[in-house]
Design an enzyme around this catalytic site. Structure first.
Site, PDB file in Angstrom:
ATOM      1  N   SER A   1       0.864  -1.191   0.000  1.00  0.00           N
ATOM      2  CA  SER A   1       0.000   0.000   0.000  1.00  0.00           C
ATOM      3  C   SER A   1       0.890   1.226   0.000  1.00  0.00           C
ATOM      4  O   SER A   1       1.995   1.193   0.555  1.00  0.00           O
ATOM      5  CB  SER A   1      -0.882   0.012   1.262  1.00  0.00           C
ATOM      6  OG  SER A   1      -1.513   1.269   1.403  1.00  0.00           O
TER       7      SER A   1
ATOM      8  N   TYR B   1      -1.236  -0.524  10.332  1.00  0.00           N
ATOM      9  CA  TYR B   1      -1.472  -1.005   8.960  1.00  0.00           C
ATOM     10  C   TYR B   1      -0.316  -0.589   8.049  1.00  0.00           C
ATOM     11  O   TYR B   1       0.231  -1.406   7.297  1.00  0.00           O
ATOM     12  CB  TYR B   1      -2.795  -0.427   8.438  1.00  0.00           C
ATOM     13  CG  TYR B   1      -3.066  -0.694   6.972  1.00  0.00           C
ATOM     14  CD1 TYR B   1      -3.523  -1.941   6.544  1.00  0.00           C
ATOM     15  CD2 TYR B   1      -2.874   0.298   6.012  1.00  0.00           C
ATOM     16  CE1 TYR B   1      -3.773  -2.185   5.201  1.00  0.00           C
ATOM     17  CE2 TYR B   1      -3.126   0.061   4.669  1.00  0.00           C
ATOM     18  CZ  TYR B   1      -3.574  -1.180   4.265  1.00  0.00           C
ATOM     19  OH  TYR B   1      -3.815  -1.415   2.931  1.00  0.00           O
TER      20      TYR B   1
HETATM   21  P1  NAP Z   1     -11.573  -5.926   0.835  1.00  0.00           P
HETATM   22  O1  NAP Z   1     -12.495  -5.424  -0.225  1.00  0.00           O
HETATM   23  O2  NAP Z   1     -11.843  -5.612   2.270  1.00  0.00           O
HETATM   24  O3  NAP Z   1     -11.417  -7.508   0.657  1.00  0.00           O
HETATM   25  C1  NAP Z   1     -10.573  -8.189   1.543  1.00  0.00           C
HETATM   26  C2  NAP Z   1     -10.410  -9.619   1.102  1.00  0.00           C
HETATM   27  O4  NAP Z   1      -9.447 -10.244   1.965  1.00  0.00           O
HETATM   28  C3  NAP Z   1     -11.682 -10.424   1.229  1.00  0.00           C
HETATM   29  O5  NAP Z   1     -11.666 -11.394   0.204  1.00  0.00           O
HETATM   30  C4  NAP Z   1     -11.537 -11.086   2.590  1.00  0.00           C
HETATM   31  O6  NAP Z   1     -12.275 -12.309   2.695  1.00  0.00           O
HETATM   32  C5  NAP Z   1     -10.055 -11.370   2.584  1.00  0.00           C
HETATM   33  N1  NAP Z   1      -9.421 -11.543   3.891  1.00  0.00           N
HETATM   34  C6  NAP Z   1      -9.362 -10.669   4.926  1.00  0.00           C
HETATM   35  N2  NAP Z   1      -8.649 -11.189   5.937  1.00  0.00           N
HETATM   36  C7  NAP Z   1      -8.277 -12.438   5.545  1.00  0.00           C
HETATM   37  C8  NAP Z   1      -7.547 -13.486   6.152  1.00  0.00           C
HETATM   38  N3  NAP Z   1      -7.046 -13.363   7.387  1.00  0.00           N
HETATM   39  N4  NAP Z   1      -7.374 -14.636   5.446  1.00  0.00           N
HETATM   40  C9  NAP Z   1      -7.868 -14.774   4.193  1.00  0.00           C
HETATM   41  N5  NAP Z   1      -8.554 -13.814   3.557  1.00  0.00           N
HETATM   42  C10 NAP Z   1      -8.767 -12.663   4.242  1.00  0.00           C
HETATM   43  O7  NAP Z   1     -10.063  -5.391   0.577  1.00  0.00           O
HETATM   44  P2  NAP Z   1      -9.374  -4.712  -0.707  1.00  0.00           P
HETATM   45  O8  NAP Z   1      -9.565  -3.250  -0.608  1.00  0.00           O
HETATM   46  O9  NAP Z   1      -9.728  -5.438  -1.943  1.00  0.00           O
HETATM   47  O10 NAP Z   1      -7.839  -4.969  -0.325  1.00  0.00           O
HETATM   48  C11 NAP Z   1      -7.079  -6.006  -0.897  1.00  0.00           C
HETATM   49  C12 NAP Z   1      -5.610  -5.714  -0.587  1.00  0.00           C
HETATM   50  O11 NAP Z   1      -5.261  -4.424  -1.099  1.00  0.00           O
HETATM   51  C13 NAP Z   1      -5.304  -5.665   0.921  1.00  0.00           C
HETATM   52  O12 NAP Z   1      -4.042  -6.247   1.162  1.00  0.00           O
HETATM   53  C14 NAP Z   1      -5.261  -4.176   1.209  1.00  0.00           C
HETATM   54  O13 NAP Z   1      -4.461  -3.866   2.329  1.00  0.00           O
HETATM   55  C15 NAP Z   1      -4.655  -3.655  -0.090  1.00  0.00           C
HETATM   56  N6  NAP Z   1      -4.918  -2.233  -0.337  1.00  0.00           N
HETATM   57  C16 NAP Z   1      -6.195  -1.773  -0.518  1.00  0.00           C
HETATM   58  C17 NAP Z   1      -6.394  -0.419  -0.746  1.00  0.00           C
HETATM   59  C18 NAP Z   1      -7.759   0.160  -0.959  1.00  0.00           C
HETATM   60  O14 NAP Z   1      -7.885   1.407  -0.957  1.00  0.00           O
HETATM   61  N7  NAP Z   1      -8.792  -0.626  -1.169  1.00  0.00           N
HETATM   62  C19 NAP Z   1      -5.285   0.457  -0.772  1.00  0.00           C
HETATM   63  C20 NAP Z   1      -4.016  -0.050  -0.582  1.00  0.00           C
HETATM   64  C21 NAP Z   1      -3.836  -1.399  -0.369  1.00  0.00           C
HETATM   65  P3  NAP Z   1     -13.870 -12.317   3.081  1.00  0.00           P
HETATM   66  O15 NAP Z   1     -14.591 -11.887   1.828  1.00  0.00           O
HETATM   67  O16 NAP Z   1     -14.148 -13.730   3.440  1.00  0.00           O
HETATM   68  O17 NAP Z   1     -14.035 -11.341   4.202  1.00  0.00           O
END
Ligand code: NAP
Length: 249
Positions: free
Chosen positions: A144, A158
């Site tokens: 991130s 985080y």
């Molecule tokens: P999201 O929409 O909240 O989805 C999270 C996903 O991770 C879901 O599939 C969830 O499963 C799964 N998950 C959470 N904890 C887990 C665990 N302990 N074991 C296995 N699966 C787990 O998140 P996102 O925004 O797509 O983020 C994806 C990645 O991008 C993350 O690493 C996040 O830190 C990074 N990121 C996101 C952003 C942003 O702005 N969105 C920015 C920078 C980085 P369930 O569906 O079963 O809950």
């Protein structure tokens, strides 16, 4: 990428679901891991199948070693081999200063975001490294831009977990560079997914959009496309790289 197998952790929603969908459309066989949202994972696997792709859903918490072992065994059983891993699963938490954080909160963050990525990469290297009789492969870690900005007053824990992912990416990339495995990372900026609401800030994108030089949030598919490139043979000389996908932020 026809016939090659990709495991996406946290693939049921958000950025992970975009990676799984695009990868399947390019011929990858995709294992979609999720923590608890079975309905989302099942719907995604169905929609990939309807579009002519191949995918399975596998439940498991990446921060729990026994779950990770089961996850990789399920991939072995379904597809017989592994060619790529995206360490995408990640969590945030409520807005808090460091002087307000409990040990339990910090441990949960590091377990899901850091230990989970280590455990999954370990299992992937054991299968893909030529040192272990594998045929090589690629790993992409999802970091991130928080790793660079530090997220003061919001979630420094985080940000620090993603800083660890950056170091992990460079170190592992160099460790397995001559074993047929490339390891890279992307640093997404503010991307429209449910993660912001899960951290108690459903209006976070509205509030922060103006700080992005491009003056807009990113979409999950925009991050996924960068990851798909890093996984592909087009990135054959790229390893240890950390790519910002953040609209200039
Ligand atoms: P999201 O929409 O909240 O989805 C999270 C996903 O991770 C879901 O599939 C969830 O499963 C799964 N998950 C959470 N904890 C887990 C665990 N302990 N074991 C296995 N699966 C787990 O998140 P996102 O925004 O797509 O983020 C994806 C990645 O991008 C993350 O690493 C996040 O830190 C990074 N990121 C996101 C952003 C942003 O702005 N969105 C920015 C920078 C980085 P369930 O569906 O079963 O809950």
């Amino acid at each position: 990428m026809r016939g090659r197998t990709l495991l996406v952790t946290g693939g049921s929603r958000g950025i992970g679901a975009a990676i799984a969908t695009i990868a399947a459309s390019r011929g990858w066989r995709v294992a979609v891991n999720y923590a608890s949202n079975e309905a989302a994972a099942t719907a995604l696997v169905r929609s990939i199948g309807k579009a002519g792709g191949e995918a399975i859903g596998i439940k498991g918490d990446v921060g729990v070693e026994a779950d990770v072992l089961r996850l990789f065994e399920a991939v072995d059983a379904a597809f017989g081999s592994l060619d790529a891993l995206v360490n995408n699963a990640g969590v945030v938490d409520r807005k808090a200063r460091v002087d307000e954080m409990s040990a339990a909160r910090i441990e949960r963050m590091m377990r899901a975001n850091v230990i989970g990525s280590f455990l999954c990469a370990r299992e992937a290297v054991r299968r893909m490294s030529t040192r272990h009789g594998g045929r090589g492969g690629a790993i992409v870690n999802v970091s991130s831009v928080a790793a660079v900005h530090g997220s003061p007053g919001e979630y420094v824990d985080y940000a620090a977990s993603k800083g660890a992912i950056d170091s992990f990416t460079v170190g592992l990339a160099r460790e397995v560079a001559d074993e047929g495995i490339r390891v890279n990372a992307v640093r997404p900026g503010i991307v429209a997914t449910e993660i912001h609401a899960s951290g108690g800030q459903p209006d976070r994108i509205e509030r922060l959009r103006g700080l992005v030089p491009m003056k807009r949030e990113g979409e999950a598919h925009e991050v996924a496309h960068a990851i798909l490139w890093l996984l592909s043979d087009e990135a054959s000389y790229t390893t240890g790289a950390i790519l910002n996908v953040s609209g200039g932020r």
